[in-house]
Design a protein around this motif. Structure first.
Motif, PDB file in Angstrom:
ATOM      1  N   UNK A   1      -8.770  -4.878  46.037  1.00  0.00           N
ATOM      2  CA  UNK A   1      -7.429  -5.274  45.600  1.00  0.00           C
ATOM      3  C   UNK A   1      -6.520  -4.053  45.452  1.00  0.00           C
ATOM      4  N   UNK A   2      -7.057  -2.954  44.857  1.00  0.00           N
ATOM      5  CA  UNK A   2      -6.260  -1.731  44.695  1.00  0.00           C
ATOM      6  C   UNK A   2      -5.886  -1.144  46.063  1.00  0.00           C
ATOM      7  N   UNK A   3      -6.814  -1.192  47.012  1.00  0.00           N
ATOM      8  CA  UNK A   3      -6.553  -0.659  48.340  1.00  0.00           C
ATOM      9  C   UNK A   3      -5.496  -1.488  49.080  1.00  0.00           C
TER      10      UNK A   3
ATOM     11  N   UNK B   1      -7.277   6.649  43.197  1.00  0.00           N
ATOM     12  CA  UNK B   1      -8.046   5.417  43.039  1.00  0.00           C
ATOM     13  C   UNK B   1      -9.550   5.679  42.932  1.00  0.00           C
ATOM     14  N   UNK B   2      -9.942   6.913  43.169  1.00  0.00           N
ATOM     15  CA  UNK B   2     -11.355   7.272  43.024  1.00  0.00           C
ATOM     16  C   UNK B   2     -12.051   7.604  44.322  1.00  0.00           C
ATOM     17  N   UNK B   3     -11.333   7.656  45.424  1.00  0.00           N
ATOM     18  CA  UNK B   3     -11.950   7.957  46.725  1.00  0.00           C
ATOM     19  C   UNK B   3     -12.243   9.441  46.835  1.00  0.00           C
ATOM     20  N   UNK B   4     -13.294   9.775  47.543  1.00  0.00           N
ATOM     21  CA  UNK B   4     -13.648  11.178  47.829  1.00  0.00           C
ATOM     22  C   UNK B   4     -13.105  11.521  49.204  1.00  0.00           C
ATOM     23  N   UNK B   5     -12.030  12.251  49.247  1.00  0.00           N
ATOM     24  CA  UNK B   5     -11.430  12.636  50.517  1.00  0.00           C
ATOM     25  C   UNK B   5     -10.945  14.073  50.445  1.00  0.00           C
TER      26      UNK B   5
ATOM     27  N   UNK C   1      -9.793   6.279  56.733  1.00  0.00           N
ATOM     28  CA  UNK C   1     -10.556   5.034  56.886  1.00  0.00           C
ATOM     29  C   UNK C   1     -11.887   5.118  56.144  1.00  0.00           C
ATOM     30  N   UNK C   2     -12.561   6.243  56.222  1.00  0.00           N
ATOM     31  CA  UNK C   2     -13.840   6.430  55.516  1.00  0.00           C
ATOM     32  C   UNK C   2     -13.631   6.337  54.011  1.00  0.00           C
ATOM     33  N   UNK C   3     -12.571   6.957  53.501  1.00  0.00           N
ATOM     34  CA  UNK C   3     -12.279   6.897  52.069  1.00  0.00           C
ATOM     35  C   UNK C   3     -11.941   5.466  51.652  1.00  0.00           C
ATOM     36  N   UNK C   4     -11.195   4.753  52.488  1.00  0.00           N
ATOM     37  CA  UNK C   4     -10.858   3.352  52.191  1.00  0.00           C
ATOM     38  C   UNK C   4     -12.096   2.471  52.170  1.00  0.00           C
ATOM     39  N   UNK C   5     -13.017   2.712  53.088  1.00  0.00           N
ATOM     40  CA  UNK C   5     -14.260   1.942  53.132  1.00  0.00           C
ATOM     41  C   UNK C   5     -15.079   2.175  51.865  1.00  0.00           C
ATOM     42  N   UNK C   6     -15.104   3.405  51.390  1.00  0.00           N
ATOM     43  CA  UNK C   6     -15.835   3.716  50.160  1.00  0.00           C
ATOM     44  C   UNK C   6     -15.217   2.978  48.973  1.00  0.00           C
ATOM     45  N   UNK C   7     -13.879   2.846  48.944  1.00  0.00           N
ATOM     46  CA  UNK C   7     -13.218   2.098  47.861  1.00  0.00           C
ATOM     47  C   UNK C   7     -13.584   0.611  47.930  1.00  0.00           C
ATOM     48  N   UNK C   8     -13.642   0.061  49.139  1.00  0.00           N
ATOM     49  CA  UNK C   8     -14.023  -1.347  49.297  1.00  0.00           C
ATOM     50  C   UNK C   8     -15.450  -1.550  48.800  1.00  0.00           C
ATOM     51  N   UNK C   9     -16.355  -0.619  49.157  1.00  0.00           N
ATOM     52  CA  UNK C   9     -17.745  -0.699  48.714  1.00  0.00           C
ATOM     53  C   UNK C   9     -17.856  -0.581  47.195  1.00  0.00           C
ATOM     54  N   UNK C  10     -16.915   0.107  46.574  1.00  0.00           N
ATOM     55  CA  UNK C  10     -16.926   0.270  45.115  1.00  0.00           C
ATOM     56  C   UNK C  10     -16.260  -0.902  44.403  1.00  0.00           C
TER      57      UNK C  10
END
Length: 147
Positions: free
Chosen positions: A111-113, A143-147, A98-107
């Motif tokens: 749409x990719x998520x 996708x570029x998330x830091x996890x 969830x934290x990684x997904x939130x970071x993608x939304x912030x970036x």
């Protein structure tokens, strides 16, 4: 108690030491041409509780202590420590995903998520099966998330 007395007589020792001092003064630059004297080379040494120091110590003057070669201390070769290689896949939690997904939304990658979530046949990450956390985390990383 055992007491042992040892007497060493070396009449030519003083001449040998004087010759050594003269040879060293000729070979070592900066050594003063001082005289080397040696007392009579007869020493009495006791071994035991009543040990007596040498009766006639040998005395040499004009020889610097730095002129005596000293062997370098042995160096140890450092052992290379290697990090242990992980043998099991890292364990991911729903919170980490969830934290990684939130970071993608912030970036700006919402749409990719949502496309990724749709590929897994779910409407939100809370519906994701725990056995799929590793694969999902890998795709989040692409996708570029830091996890």
């Amino acid at each position: 108690m055992l007491e042992m007395k040892l007497t060493i007589t070396a009449p030519d020792l003083s001449a040998a030491i004087n010759n050594l001092a003269q040879t060293m003064s000729a070979r070592v630059p900066g050594l003063q041409n001082g005289t080397s004297t040696c007392a009579e080379a007869t020493n009495t040494t006791s071994v035991g509780a009543d040990a007596v120091p040498a009766a006639n110590p040998i005395q040499v003057t004009g020889v610097p202590t730095s002129a005596v070669p000293v062997a370098p201390a042995p160096t140890s070769v450092p052992v290379e420590q290697t990090a242990p290689v992980p043998t099991a896949a890292p364990a991911y939690t729903l919170e980490m995903i969830a934290t990684a997904g939130t970071a993608l939304i912030d970036a700006g990658k919402m749409k990719l998520l949502t496309d990724l979530i749709a590929r897994y046949g779910i409407s939100s990450i809370t519906e994701l099966d725990p056995s799929q956390y590793g694969a999902f985390a890998t795709e989040l990383r692409t996708l570029g998330a830091q996890i």
